[in-house]
Design a protein around this motif. Structure first.
Motif, PDB file in Angstrom:
ATOM      1  N   ASN A 346       0.841  -1.208   0.128  1.00 40.48           N
ATOM      2  CA  ASN A 346       0.177  -0.166   0.079  1.00 40.48           C
ATOM      3  C   ASN A 346       0.816   1.204  -0.144  1.00 40.48           C
ATOM      4  OD1 ASN A 346      -2.418   1.642   0.363  1.00 40.48           O
ATOM      5  ND2 ASN A 346      -1.604   1.894   2.553  1.00 40.48           N
ATOM      6  N   THR A 347       0.458   2.247  -0.991  1.00 44.35           N
ATOM      7  CA  THR A 347       1.358   3.523  -0.929  1.00 44.35           C
ATOM      8  C   THR A 347       0.434   4.556  -0.921  1.00 44.35           C
ATOM      9  OG1 THR A 347       0.965   3.448  -3.348  1.00 44.35           O
ATOM     10  CG2 THR A 347       3.172   2.428  -2.313  1.00 44.35           C
ATOM     11  N   LYS A 348      -0.767   4.499  -0.719  1.00 49.02           N
ATOM     12  CA  LYS A 348      -1.939   5.435  -0.622  1.00 49.02           C
ATOM     13  C   LYS A 348      -1.911   6.222   0.778  1.00 49.02           C
ATOM     14  CE  LYS A 348      -6.967   6.650  -1.630  1.00 49.02           C
ATOM     15  NZ  LYS A 348      -6.380   7.490  -2.815  1.00 49.02           N
ATOM     16  N   GLN A 349      -1.735   7.838   0.574  1.00 47.13           N
ATOM     17  CA  GLN A 349      -1.656   8.397   1.786  1.00 47.13           C
ATOM     18  C   GLN A 349      -3.165   8.815   2.001  1.00 47.13           C
ATOM     19  OE1 GLN A 349       0.585  11.937   1.229  1.00 47.13           O
ATOM     20  NE2 GLN A 349       2.538  10.973   1.012  1.00 47.13           N
ATOM     21  N   ILE A 350      -3.396   8.824   3.553  1.00 53.12           N
ATOM     22  CA  ILE A 350      -4.523   9.472   4.028  1.00 53.12           C
ATOM     23  C   ILE A 350      -4.280  10.433   5.157  1.00 53.12           C
ATOM     24  CG2 ILE A 350      -6.066   7.254   3.730  1.00 53.12           C
ATOM     25  CD1 ILE A 350      -5.214   6.494   6.759  1.00 53.12           C
ATOM     26  N   ASN A 351      -5.256  11.226   5.364  1.00 54.49           N
ATOM     27  CA  ASN A 351      -4.914  12.351   6.298  1.00 54.49           C
ATOM     28  C   ASN A 351      -5.325  11.968   7.843  1.00 54.49           C
ATOM     29  OD1 ASN A 351      -7.834  12.561   6.626  1.00 54.49           O
ATOM     30  ND2 ASN A 351      -7.890  14.351   5.186  1.00 54.49           N
ATOM     31  N   ASN A 352      -4.906  12.998   8.623  1.00 53.30           N
ATOM     32  CA  ASN A 352      -5.229  12.448  10.125  1.00 53.30           C
ATOM     33  C   ASN A 352      -6.395  12.132  10.453  1.00 53.30           C
ATOM     34  OD1 ASN A 352      -6.492  14.921  11.522  1.00 53.30           O
ATOM     35  ND2 ASN A 352      -4.959  15.924  10.152  1.00 53.30           N
ATOM     36  N   SER A 353      -7.272  12.829  10.039  1.00 51.81           N
ATOM     37  CA  SER A 353      -8.901  12.410  10.369  1.00 51.81           C
ATOM     38  C   SER A 353      -9.296  11.173   9.917  1.00 51.81           C
ATOM     39  CB  SER A 353      -9.855  13.366   9.644  1.00 51.81           C
ATOM     40  OG  SER A 353     -11.253  13.161   9.915  1.00 51.81           O
ATOM     41  N   THR A 354      -8.898  10.565   8.713  1.00 52.00           N
ATOM     42  CA  THR A 354      -8.977   9.663   8.175  1.00 52.00           C
ATOM     43  C   THR A 354      -8.453   8.281   9.036  1.00 52.00           C
ATOM     44  OG1 THR A 354      -9.068  10.261   5.956  1.00 52.00           O
ATOM     45  CG2 THR A 354      -9.161   7.741   6.137  1.00 52.00           C
ATOM     46  N   PHE A 355      -7.259   8.420   9.277  1.00 53.95           N
ATOM     47  CA  PHE A 355      -6.231   7.548  10.176  1.00 53.95           C
ATOM     48  C   PHE A 355      -7.033   7.480  11.554  1.00 53.95           C
ATOM     49  CE2 PHE A 355      -2.994   6.877  13.010  1.00 53.95           C
ATOM     50  CZ  PHE A 355      -2.624   5.460  12.956  1.00 53.95           C
ATOM     51  N   TYR A 356      -7.110   8.781  12.324  1.00 57.06           N
ATOM     52  CA  TYR A 356      -7.414   8.636  13.635  1.00 57.06           C
ATOM     53  C   TYR A 356      -9.026   8.364  13.857  1.00 57.06           C
ATOM     54  CZ  TYR A 356      -2.683   9.661  15.652  1.00 57.06           C
ATOM     55  OH  TYR A 356      -1.543   9.693  16.010  1.00 57.06           O
ATOM     56  N   PHE A 357      -9.849   8.942  12.966  1.00 53.04           N
ATOM     57  CA  PHE A 357     -11.152   9.007  13.421  1.00 53.04           C
ATOM     58  C   PHE A 357     -12.026   7.495  12.601  1.00 53.04           C
ATOM     59  CE2 PHE A 357     -15.779  10.213  12.755  1.00 53.04           C
ATOM     60  CZ  PHE A 357     -15.988  10.689  13.888  1.00 53.04           C
ATOM     61  N   ARG A 358     -11.515   7.321  11.118  1.00 53.76           N
ATOM     62  CA  ARG A 358     -12.115   6.222  10.702  1.00 53.76           C
ATOM     63  C   ARG A 358     -11.378   4.797  10.904  1.00 53.76           C
ATOM     64  NH1 ARG A 358     -15.924   7.862   7.285  1.00 53.76           N
ATOM     65  NH2 ARG A 358     -15.789  10.194   6.681  1.00 53.76           N
ATOM     66  N   ASN A 359     -10.175   5.017  11.407  1.00 55.51           N
ATOM     67  CA  ASN A 359      -9.414   3.853  11.481  1.00 55.51           C
ATOM     68  C   ASN A 359      -9.384   3.308  12.939  1.00 55.51           C
ATOM     69  OD1 ASN A 359      -8.392   2.580   8.891  1.00 55.51           O
ATOM     70  ND2 ASN A 359      -8.462   4.595   8.694  1.00 55.51           N
ATOM     71  N   VAL A 360      -8.531   4.038  13.851  1.00 56.12           N
ATOM     72  CA  VAL A 360      -8.296   4.046  15.031  1.00 56.12           C
ATOM     73  C   VAL A 360      -9.820   3.836  16.083  1.00 56.12           C
ATOM     74  CG1 VAL A 360      -7.279   4.918  17.258  1.00 56.12           C
ATOM     75  CG2 VAL A 360      -6.018   5.149  15.147  1.00 56.12           C
ATOM     76  N   LEU A 361     -10.552   4.817  15.664  1.00 57.20           N
ATOM     77  CA  LEU A 361     -11.975   4.802  16.510  1.00 57.20           C
ATOM     78  C   LEU A 361     -13.095   4.221  16.000  1.00 57.20           C
ATOM     79  CD1 LEU A 361     -13.650   6.089  18.810  1.00 57.20           C
ATOM     80  CD2 LEU A 361     -13.745   8.235  17.533  1.00 57.20           C
ATOM     81  N   TYR A 362     -13.170   4.185  14.552  1.00 55.74           N
ATOM     82  CA  TYR A 362     -14.288   3.540  13.850  1.00 55.74           C
ATOM     83  C   TYR A 362     -13.969   2.521  12.909  1.00 55.74           C
ATOM     84  CZ  TYR A 362     -17.501   6.894  16.477  1.00 55.74           C
ATOM     85  OH  TYR A 362     -18.001   7.501  17.366  1.00 55.74           O
ATOM     86  N   GLY A 363     -12.722   2.120  13.092  1.00 53.32           N
ATOM     87  CA  GLY A 363     -12.320   0.848  12.083  1.00 53.32           C
ATOM     88  C   GLY A 363     -12.896  -0.426  12.778  1.00 53.32           C
ATOM     89  N   PRO A 364     -12.224  -1.428  11.909  1.00 47.23           N
ATOM     90  CA  PRO A 364     -12.402  -2.762  12.615  1.00 47.23           C
ATOM     91  C   PRO A 364     -12.272  -3.001  14.173  1.00 47.23           C
ATOM     92  CG  PRO A 364     -11.061  -3.027  10.681  1.00 47.23           C
ATOM     93  CD  PRO A 364     -11.067  -1.337  11.057  1.00 47.23           C
ATOM     94  N   ASP A 365     -12.946  -3.996  14.784  1.00 45.95           N
ATOM     95  CA  ASP A 365     -12.930  -3.764  16.289  1.00 45.95           C
ATOM     96  C   ASP A 365     -11.657  -4.229  16.917  1.00 45.95           C
ATOM     97  OD1 ASP A 365     -15.731  -3.320  16.513  1.00 45.95           O
ATOM     98  OD2 ASP A 365     -16.384  -5.684  16.375  1.00 45.95           O
ATOM     99  N   ASP A 366     -10.730  -4.872  15.939  1.00 44.44           N
ATOM    100  CA  ASP A 366      -9.430  -5.297  16.548  1.00 44.44           C
ATOM    101  C   ASP A 366      -8.393  -4.110  16.417  1.00 44.44           C
ATOM    102  OD1 ASP A 366      -9.150  -5.218  13.870  1.00 44.44           O
ATOM    103  OD2 ASP A 366      -8.162  -7.231  13.612  1.00 44.44           O
ATOM    104  N   LEU A 367      -8.936  -3.075  15.844  1.00 51.00           N
ATOM    105  CA  LEU A 367      -7.931  -1.858  16.130  1.00 51.00           C
ATOM    106  C   LEU A 367      -8.125  -1.266  17.470  1.00 51.00           C
ATOM    107  CD1 LEU A 367      -8.038  -0.458  12.730  1.00 51.00           C
ATOM    108  CD2 LEU A 367      -6.261  -1.439  13.704  1.00 51.00           C
ATOM    109  N   GLN A 368      -9.376  -1.646  18.353  1.00 46.71           N
ATOM    110  CA  GLN A 368      -9.708  -0.872  19.549  1.00 46.71           C
ATOM    111  C   GLN A 368      -9.068  -1.839  20.356  1.00 46.71           C
ATOM    112  OE1 GLN A 368     -12.742  -0.635  17.406  1.00 46.71           O
ATOM    113  NE2 GLN A 368     -11.603   0.753  16.315  1.00 46.71           N
ATOM    114  N   PHE A 369      -8.278  -2.890  20.379  1.00 48.08           N
ATOM    115  CA  PHE A 369      -7.991  -3.683  21.535  1.00 48.08           C
ATOM    116  C   PHE A 369      -6.377  -3.377  22.019  1.00 48.08           C
ATOM    117  CE2 PHE A 369     -11.283  -6.336  20.658  1.00 48.08           C
ATOM    118  CZ  PHE A 369     -11.559  -7.085  21.648  1.00 48.08           C
TER     119      PHE A 369
END
Length: 455
Positions: A346-369
């Protein structure tokens, strides 16, 4: 209880104990039930047992045998036993025990109900337990060092646990049986008298315990039972897995094990009851110290929990919304490690909102472990005992003053530093659920003082 002693023409004294016990539970049946009849009647349910225990000591050996038969109005009669043999020489002992036991479901677990929440299960069966234990006890170095070591294997059939219900039933949970659970573990207690003196004394105690509980049979026509949390995110009982395993959605992986990143640069999600964590710790470790000097005594307890997973919305929310200094890099762009649908890095860049909000907070459940490992200063106290010469001038026999504190410090060292997260919480409330934090309040520090007067 009646005790019969017989020397059997030897210096040893076997002891035989015979016992009888009878209990009756009285209750009022509120609704008509096929088991107990019409409503508004005072009913009774009896439970009685007969027991016998024989202890036969020899010069260095001791044999113990206990038998019990329990009669219950609602369940099959239960026969249990306990057999033990121990070898003792001076301050050291080796022992072996084998025992069986059972636990009947309570009346509330079978017939109780709380509107909108709990509904009893009249089909519950008693839990039955069989356990083997081997251990060593001993004192060494003029009793300055003590050791208790125990290794055990326990098998539980028809374990009673809480199970969620579909809201359409009008209740949120009930009780059910799980076929078979196998527990294996070890526990070690070590005591050390570091300093022995007339005025100064220092003793330390160390406890280590490790336990593994594996589901070997569900005993039902299903592959798994999600018994706490939610059906899509909760603790699961699944054959071959630890009792306390956690299921939820996870990052999609390729056949080669790489994390799959979607076209937007975020992780792709695989929904379902995927094993994504285990709430059980690897081991528990406790150290307590007791120091005394003349009339002062100082005690403290340090706890360590190693391992165990927790789904934490507290940590995920603080990170996802940028409310902690752990996210000082939020002005940067991010590239998630993984591969795209073509199998390329993967080489696609994402901004901070996409990383923290859509992945760390509301991404797959195993990212909140997060890992639950934590060191904790569980208790500390300082006591002053008033000299007897002063106490004799009062109407009391002894006077002491104690200042104490509890949960004064902790470090969950595998969670983000800026969050200061305390994993000592129960996100699913009272019950069997473990490993969940739904923005629960943290545990509190406590301070206290006490004055003890004896007559």
């Amino acid at each position: 209880e009646m005790c019969i002693r017989d020397r059997f023409k030897s210096k040893y004294k076997p002891l035989l104990s015979i016992g009888f016990e009878y209990k009756k539970l009285n209750f009022t049946q509120l609704v008509k039930d096929k088991t107990y009849g019409d409503a508004d009647q005072i009913q009774g349910e009896y439970n009685s047992s007969y027991s016998a225990e024989l202890i036969y000591p020899l010069e260095n050996l001791q044999f113990e045998l206990g038998l019990r038969r329990t009669l219950n109005q609602k369940f099959d009669n239960q026969n249990t036993h306990r057999f033990g043999i121990s070898y003792k020489q001076k301050n050291r002992k080796i022992f072996f025990n084998h025992s069986t036991a059972f636990k009947n479901p309570t009346f509330t677990e079978r017939f109780g109900y709380y509107s909108g929440t709990f509904k009893g299960n009249p089909n519950l069966k008693p839990e039955t337990i069989s356990e083997i234990e081997f251990g060593i006890e001993g004192r060494f170095l003029d009793s300055r060092l003590s050791l208790d070591l125990s290794i055990y294997s326990k098998k539980t059939n028809d374990l009673i646990i809480s199970r969620p219900l579909d809201p359409s039933t009008g209740y949120s949970s009930t009780q059910t049986n799980i076929g078979e659970i196998e527990n294996t573990g070890v526990e070690v207690d070590l005591g050390i008298d570091v300093i022995r003196g007339q005025d100064l004394n220092w003793s330390a105690f160390i406890n280590y315990s490790q336990n593994e509980a594996i589901v070997t049979d569900l005993g039902q026509d299903t592959d798994e039972i999600v018994y706490a949390g939610f059906s899509s995110l909760g603790n699961v009982a699944r054959v071959g897995e630890s009792l306390g395993a956690i299921v939820g959605s996870k990052i999609t992986t390729t056949d080669s094990g790489g994390r799959l990143v979607n076209n937007q640069g975020s992780y792709d999600t695989t929904f379902g009851t995927n094993i994504i964590g285990d709430a059980n710790p690897n081991f528990l470790f406790n150290i307590s110290n007791s120091l005394s000097y003349k009339n002062f005594s100082f005690n403290f307890l340090i706890n360590h929990v190693n391992g165990g997973d927790i789904y934490s919305m507290t940590v995920a929310t603080l990170l996802g919304r940028g409310l902690t200094n752990d996210t000082l890099d939020r002005e940067l762009s991010f590239i998630l490690p993984g591969v795209n649908s073509a199998g390329e890095v993967n080489t696609k860049q994402i901004n901070n909102s996409t990383f923290y909000f859509r992945n760390v907070l509301y991404g797959p459940d195993d990212l909140q472990f997060y890992d639950c490992s934590v060191w904790r200063l569980g208790e500390i106290s300082l006591t002053y005992d008033m000299p007897q010469s002063l106490v004799d001038k009062t109407p009391f026999g002894a006077i002491s003053l104690t200042a104490s504190g509890y949960n004064l410090w902790y470090d969950a060292y595998n969670t983000p530093d800026g969050v200061n997260f305390d994993p000592n919480i129960a996100g699913t409330g009272v019950g069997n659920g473990r490993g969940f934090d739904y923005l629960n309040g943290p545990s509190a520090k406590r301070y206290g003082a006490s004055l003890k007067l004896t007559f």
